[in-house]
Design a protein around this motif. Structure first.
Motif, PDB file in Angstrom:
ATOM      1  N   GLY A  85       0.834  -1.181   0.000  1.00 42.20           N
ATOM      2  CA  GLY A  85       0.000   0.000   0.000  1.00 42.20           C
ATOM      3  C   GLY A  85       0.873   1.237   0.000  1.00 42.20           C
ATOM      4  N   PHE A  86       0.236   2.396   0.004  1.00 43.22           N
ATOM      5  CA  PHE A  86       1.016   3.634  -0.049  1.00 43.22           C
ATOM      6  C   PHE A  86       0.209   4.785   0.536  1.00 43.22           C
ATOM      7  CE2 PHE A  86      -1.628   3.700  -3.757  1.00 43.22           C
ATOM      8  CZ  PHE A  86      -2.025   5.028  -3.857  1.00 43.22           C
ATOM      9  N   TRP A  87       0.917   5.813   0.927  1.00 39.21           N
ATOM     10  CA  TRP A  87       0.349   7.115   1.257  1.00 39.21           C
ATOM     11  C   TRP A  87       1.103   8.133   0.417  1.00 39.21           C
ATOM     12  CZ3 TRP A  87       1.795   4.232   5.773  1.00 39.21           C
ATOM     13  CH2 TRP A  87       0.734   3.895   6.621  1.00 39.21           C
ATOM     14  N   ILE A  88       0.462   9.220   0.088  1.00 39.10           N
ATOM     15  CA  ILE A  88       1.153  10.385  -0.456  1.00 39.10           C
ATOM     16  C   ILE A  88       0.880  11.518   0.513  1.00 39.10           C
ATOM     17  CG2 ILE A  88       1.374  12.025  -2.365  1.00 39.10           C
ATOM     18  CD1 ILE A  88       0.634   9.759  -4.256  1.00 39.10           C
ATOM     19  N   TRP A  89       1.964  12.087   1.043  1.00 35.94           N
ATOM     20  CA  TRP A  89       1.876  13.124   2.064  1.00 35.94           C
ATOM     21  C   TRP A  89       2.541  14.395   1.573  1.00 35.94           C
ATOM     22  CZ3 TRP A  89       4.422   9.800   6.468  1.00 35.94           C
ATOM     23  CH2 TRP A  89       3.558   8.777   6.833  1.00 35.94           C
ATOM     24  N   LYS A  90       2.042  15.511   2.026  1.00 39.43           N
ATOM     25  CA  LYS A  90       2.691  16.810   1.816  1.00 39.43           C
ATOM     26  C   LYS A  90       3.335  17.166   3.150  1.00 39.43           C
ATOM     27  CE  LYS A  90       3.174  20.236  -1.143  1.00 39.43           C
ATOM     28  NZ  LYS A  90       3.779  20.044  -2.432  1.00 39.43           N
ATOM     29  N   VAL A  91       4.654  17.062   3.210  1.00 38.13           N
ATOM     30  CA  VAL A  91       5.406  17.318   4.439  1.00 38.13           C
ATOM     31  C   VAL A  91       6.480  18.361   4.170  1.00 38.13           C
ATOM     32  CG1 VAL A  91       4.972  15.046   5.473  1.00 38.13           C
ATOM     33  CG2 VAL A  91       6.934  15.353   3.966  1.00 38.13           C
ATOM     34  N   LYS A  92       7.035  18.911   5.248  1.00 37.12           N
ATOM     35  CA  LYS A  92       8.059  19.941   5.116  1.00 37.12           C
ATOM     36  C   LYS A  92       9.445  19.369   4.900  1.00 37.12           C
ATOM     37  CE  LYS A  92       5.463  23.113   7.952  1.00 37.12           C
ATOM     38  NZ  LYS A  92       4.777  22.705   9.155  1.00 37.12           N
ATOM     39  N   SER A  93       9.637  18.092   5.294  1.00 38.90           N
ATOM     40  CA  SER A  93      10.975  17.507   5.201  1.00 38.90           C
ATOM     41  C   SER A  93      10.893  15.985   5.284  1.00 38.90           C
ATOM     42  CB  SER A  93      11.847  18.022   6.352  1.00 38.90           C
ATOM     43  OG  SER A  93      11.333  17.542   7.587  1.00 38.90           O
ATOM     44  N   LYS A  94      11.983  15.351   4.925  1.00 36.92           N
ATOM     45  CA  LYS A  94      12.074  13.900   5.088  1.00 36.92           C
ATOM     46  C   LYS A  94      11.935  13.542   6.563  1.00 36.92           C
ATOM     47  CE  LYS A  94      16.016  11.652   4.598  1.00 36.92           C
ATOM     48  NZ  LYS A  94      17.197  10.978   4.007  1.00 36.92           N
ATOM     49  N   GLN A  95      12.510  14.347   7.435  1.00 36.07           N
ATOM     50  CA  GLN A  95      12.430  14.065   8.870  1.00 36.07           C
ATOM     51  C   GLN A  95      10.987  14.082   9.360  1.00 36.07           C
ATOM     52  OE1 GLN A  95      15.026  13.012  10.903  1.00 36.07           O
ATOM     53  NE2 GLN A  95      13.241  12.482  12.150  1.00 36.07           N
ATOM     54  N   GLU A  96      10.176  15.003   8.850  1.00 37.36           N
ATOM     55  CA  GLU A  96       8.770  15.017   9.249  1.00 37.36           C
ATOM     56  C   GLU A  96       8.077  13.726   8.824  1.00 37.36           C
ATOM     57  OE1 GLU A  96       4.666  17.660   8.996  1.00 37.36           O
ATOM     58  OE2 GLU A  96       6.327  18.190   7.671  1.00 37.36           O
ATOM     59  N   ALA A  97       8.379  13.249   7.616  1.00 39.99           N
ATOM     60  CA  ALA A  97       7.799  11.979   7.151  1.00 39.99           C
ATOM     61  C   ALA A  97       8.251  10.833   8.051  1.00 39.99           C
ATOM     62  CB  ALA A  97       8.189  11.723   5.696  1.00 39.99           C
ATOM     63  N   ILE A  98       9.535  10.817   8.411  1.00 38.14           N
ATOM     64  CA  ILE A  98      10.055   9.772   9.302  1.00 38.14           C
ATOM     65  C   ILE A  98       9.319   9.812  10.635  1.00 38.14           C
ATOM     66  CG2 ILE A  98      12.083   9.079  10.661  1.00 38.14           C
ATOM     67  CD1 ILE A  98      13.783   9.997   8.203  1.00 38.14           C
ATOM     68  N   ASP A  99       9.134  11.002  11.183  1.00 32.04           N
ATOM     69  CA  ASP A  99       8.457  11.145  12.469  1.00 32.04           C
ATOM     70  C   ASP A  99       7.030  10.595  12.405  1.00 32.04           C
ATOM     71  OD1 ASP A  99      10.772  12.293  13.482  1.00 32.04           O
ATOM     72  OD2 ASP A  99      10.016  14.357  13.307  1.00 32.04           O
ATOM     73  N   TRP A 100       6.333  10.848  11.302  1.00 31.18           N
ATOM     74  CA  TRP A 100       4.986  10.307  11.156  1.00 31.18           C
ATOM     75  C   TRP A 100       5.005   8.786  11.022  1.00 31.18           C
ATOM     76  CZ3 TRP A 100       0.357  12.078  12.198  1.00 31.18           C
ATOM     77  CH2 TRP A 100       0.172  13.446  12.304  1.00 31.18           C
ATOM     78  N   VAL A 101       5.916   8.256  10.234  1.00 30.12           N
ATOM     79  CA  VAL A 101       5.975   6.800  10.065  1.00 30.12           C
ATOM     80  C   VAL A 101       6.256   6.115  11.396  1.00 30.12           C
ATOM     81  CG1 VAL A 101       7.258   4.896   9.006  1.00 30.12           C
ATOM     82  CG2 VAL A 101       6.535   6.824   7.608  1.00 30.12           C
ATOM     83  N   LYS A 102       7.075   6.705  12.217  1.00 27.87           N
ATOM     84  CA  LYS A 102       7.370   6.115  13.532  1.00 27.87           C
ATOM     85  C   LYS A 102       6.114   5.989  14.395  1.00 27.87           C
ATOM     86  CE  LYS A 102      12.183   7.323  14.362  1.00 27.87           C
ATOM     87  NZ  LYS A 102      13.044   8.200  15.194  1.00 27.87           N
ATOM     88  N   ARG A 103       5.102   6.822  14.137  1.00 28.14           N
ATOM     89  CA  ARG A 103       3.850   6.777  14.893  1.00 28.14           C
ATOM     90  C   ARG A 103       2.863   5.752  14.338  1.00 28.14           C
ATOM     91  NH1 ARG A 103       1.989  12.944  15.228  1.00 28.14           N
ATOM     92  NH2 ARG A 103       0.195  11.920  16.159  1.00 28.14           N
ATOM     93  N   CYS A 104       3.147   5.230  13.166  1.00 26.87           N
ATOM     94  CA  CYS A 104       2.240   4.304  12.484  1.00 26.87           C
ATOM     95  C   CYS A 104       2.172   2.961  13.208  1.00 26.87           C
ATOM     96  CB  CYS A 104       2.738   4.087  11.058  1.00 26.87           C
ATOM     97  SG  CYS A 104       1.704   2.997  10.077  1.00 26.87           S
ATOM     98  N   PRO A 105       0.967   2.353  13.265  1.00 20.37           N
ATOM     99  CA  PRO A 105       0.887   0.987  13.785  1.00 20.37           C
ATOM    100  C   PRO A 105       1.695   0.043  12.888  1.00 20.37           C
ATOM    101  CG  PRO A 105      -1.318   1.924  13.460  1.00 20.37           C
ATOM    102  CD  PRO A 105      -0.331   2.876  12.854  1.00 20.37           C
ATOM    103  N   ASN A 106       2.233  -1.029  13.463  1.00 19.21           N
ATOM    104  CA  ASN A 106       2.942  -2.022  12.653  1.00 19.21           C
ATOM    105  C   ASN A 106       1.949  -2.603  11.647  1.00 19.21           C
ATOM    106  OD1 ASN A 106       4.250  -4.252  11.567  1.00 19.21           O
ATOM    107  ND2 ASN A 106       5.094  -4.938  13.507  1.00 19.21           N
ATOM    108  N   PRO A 107       2.214  -2.458  10.340  1.00 20.34           N
ATOM    109  CA  PRO A 107       1.249  -2.930   9.350  1.00 20.34           C
ATOM    110  C   PRO A 107       1.121  -4.456   9.298  1.00 20.34           C
ATOM    111  CG  PRO A 107       3.206  -2.039   8.282  1.00 20.34           C
ATOM    112  CD  PRO A 107       3.360  -1.776   9.741  1.00 20.34           C
TER     113      PRO A 107
END
Length: 145
Positions: free
Chosen positions: A81-103
């Motif tokens: 699967g995938f998400w497309i996000w509008k983020v300010k930086s790669k680090q912001e994307a990393i921070d969000w992924v770290k909050r994701c439940p284990n798929p």
């Protein structure tokens, strides 16, 4: 302020290619996570994908096209699967992924983060004419939503 579109790709371990569907808890947890993404204003799109047994690949070799029907057992990992996000930086994307439940609860899994190309990334090769054509297509797509 830097804005980048990032794609977070959920990588499906081959063991889950049998079409095992998520349970109610995982669906609820992912739904809550997706709601957080929407409320934060960063989620542009997101979808889960069917197993490769329901898909096909088209292989290109010069002018020749070869269709290969799934499943793709020779592959160790596949996109789930995938998400497309509008983020300010790669680090912001990393921070969000770290909050994701284990798929894939109970086993190790990964979510890959990749930046989406922006027009500026192509430099002079992306001529004003090509940019206008791209913009026209984007407007046509938006108008059909």
């Amino acid at each position: 302020m830097l804005h980048c579109a990032s794609t977070a790709v959920v990588v499906r371990p081959l063991a889950f290619e049998a079409g095992v569907l998520p349970d109610q808890k995982l669906l609820a947890d992912m739904g809550k996570f997706n709601e957080e993404l929407v409320k934060a204003g960063i989620m542009l799109a997101g979808e889960g994908l069917q197993p490769s047994s329901k898909g096909a690949r088209v292989r290109f070799s010069g002018d020749k096209r070869t269709v290969i029907d799934g499943p793709f057992a020779e592959t160790k990992e596949l996109v789930a699967g995938f998400w497309i996000w509008k983020v300010k930086s790669k680090q912001e994307a990393i921070d969000w992924v770290k909050r994701c439940p284990n798929p894939f609860p109970g086993i190790d899994s990964e979510i890959e983060i990749r930046q989406v190309f922006e027009a500026e990334d192509f430099g002079d090769e992306f001529t004003p004419e090509l940019r206008k054509a791209e913009e026209r297509m984007r407007h046509q797509i938006a108008a059909k939503k």
